[in-house]
Design an enzyme around this catalytic site. Structure first.
Site, PDB file in Angstrom:
ATOM      1  N   HIS A  17       0.806  -0.885   0.069  1.00  0.00           N
ATOM      2  CA  HIS A  17       0.067  -0.073  -0.045  1.00  0.00           C
ATOM      3  C   HIS A  17       0.847   1.181   0.064  1.00  0.00           C
ATOM      4  O   HIS A  17       0.454   2.185  -0.751  1.00  0.00           O
ATOM      5  CB  HIS A  17      -0.882   0.164   1.219  1.00  0.00           C
ATOM      6  CG  HIS A  17      -1.978  -0.923   1.279  1.00  0.00           C
ATOM      7  ND1 HIS A  17      -2.214  -1.863   2.134  1.00  0.00           N
ATOM      8  CD2 HIS A  17      -2.878  -1.407   0.338  1.00  0.00           C
ATOM      9  CE1 HIS A  17      -3.233  -2.792   2.115  1.00  0.00           C
ATOM     10  NE2 HIS A  17      -3.605  -2.508   1.106  1.00  0.00           N
ATOM     11  N   LYS A  41     -17.955  -6.357   7.365  1.00  0.00           N
ATOM     12  CA  LYS A  41     -16.540  -6.933   7.348  1.00  0.00           C
ATOM     13  C   LYS A  41     -16.277  -7.090   8.667  1.00  0.00           C
ATOM     14  O   LYS A  41     -16.704  -6.275   9.599  1.00  0.00           O
ATOM     15  CB  LYS A  41     -15.574  -6.140   6.564  1.00  0.00           C
ATOM     16  CG  LYS A  41     -16.036  -6.052   5.128  1.00  0.00           C
ATOM     17  CD  LYS A  41     -14.693  -5.503   4.147  1.00  0.00           C
ATOM     18  CE  LYS A  41     -15.038  -5.888   2.786  1.00  0.00           C
ATOM     19  NZ  LYS A  41     -13.451  -5.542   2.270  1.00  0.00           N
ATOM     20  N   ARG A  90      -1.780  -5.388  -8.574  1.00  0.00           N
ATOM     21  CA  ARG A  90      -0.560  -6.430  -8.381  1.00  0.00           C
ATOM     22  C   ARG A  90      -0.456  -7.337  -9.404  1.00  0.00           C
ATOM     23  O   ARG A  90       0.537  -7.747  -9.714  1.00  0.00           O
ATOM     24  CB  ARG A  90      -0.967  -7.094  -7.082  1.00  0.00           C
ATOM     25  CG  ARG A  90      -0.615  -6.445  -5.570  1.00  0.00           C
ATOM     26  CD  ARG A  90      -1.052  -7.256  -4.278  1.00  0.00           C
ATOM     27  NE  ARG A  90      -2.574  -7.947  -4.553  1.00  0.00           N
ATOM     28  CZ  ARG A  90      -3.271  -8.169  -3.763  1.00  0.00           C
ATOM     29  NH1 ARG A  90      -2.803  -8.390  -2.696  1.00  0.00           N
ATOM     30  NH2 ARG A  90      -4.567  -8.545  -4.204  1.00  0.00           N
ATOM     31  N   SER A 128      -3.069  -7.701   2.396  1.00  0.00           N
ATOM     32  CA  SER A 128      -3.311  -7.735   4.016  1.00  0.00           C
ATOM     33  C   SER A 128      -3.981  -9.119   4.680  1.00  0.00           C
ATOM     34  O   SER A 128      -3.385  -9.521   5.463  1.00  0.00           O
ATOM     35  CB  SER A 128      -4.461  -6.430   4.186  1.00  0.00           C
ATOM     36  OG  SER A 128      -4.118  -5.314   3.765  1.00  0.00           O
TER      37      SER A 128
END
Length: 165
Positions: A17, A41, A90, A128
């Site tokens: 990040h 979440k 990515r 993450s």
């Protein structure tokens, strides 16, 4: 002054990040790292913890501000006068998913553009979720996160392990 937003849950923020932030920040007068507060979440870290870890991580970037939002990103952008979304990618899977979100955001807010920033190759596998998984199993995550985040991950993983023991 052009403003952009880099949105995400950042649970937790990683060096991947920060790589995206380092690439995007010089392009704008202000880059807002906006942390999504989504009660649906189940993050490892609550919103305040994530905000503090991010503020610590971006302290050396003079034009980066940290904020939180809930609801639709387009509503946050419209209310904040932001017309550019920064998204890190990515790999091709990220790009495919991000393209769908960019198109939806553009359909909802016609002035909103998305800037895709590829991560540097050394961070192309870091997420993450993977960092949390490694920490949960006692692995060393210090190569992937800031020292503060590494300490927080270790403490959280230890707390979770103690609850399941």
């Amino acid at each position: 002054m052009r403003k952009a937003v880099y949105p995400g849950t950042f649970d937790p923020i990683t060096l991947g990040h920060l790589d995206v932030i380092a690439q995007a920040a010089p392009l704008f007068g202000e880059l807002v790292v906006a942390v999504l507060h989504n009660p649906a979440k189940r993050p490892w870290f609550d919103l305040d913890e994530r905000l503090e870890m991010i503020r610590d991580a971006v302290a050396s970037f003079p034009h980066v501000r940290v904020d939180a939002f809930s609801g639709l990103l387009v509503d946050y952008c419209r209310a904040s006068g932001i017309e550019c979304v920064v998204r890190g990618v990515r790999n091709h899977v990220d790009l495919q998913n991000e393209m769908a979100m960019a198109h939806m955001n553009r359909a909802l807010y016609g002035d909103l553009v998305t800037l895709f920033v590829p991560t540097s190759p050394e961070w192309s596998f870091v997420s993450s979720s993977l960092v949390k998984d490694v920490a949960m199993h006692g692995g060393d995550v210090t190569r992937f996160v800031t020292p503060r985040v590494a300490r927080a991950l270790a403490a959280r993983a230890e707390g979770m392990a103690n609850r399941h023991a």
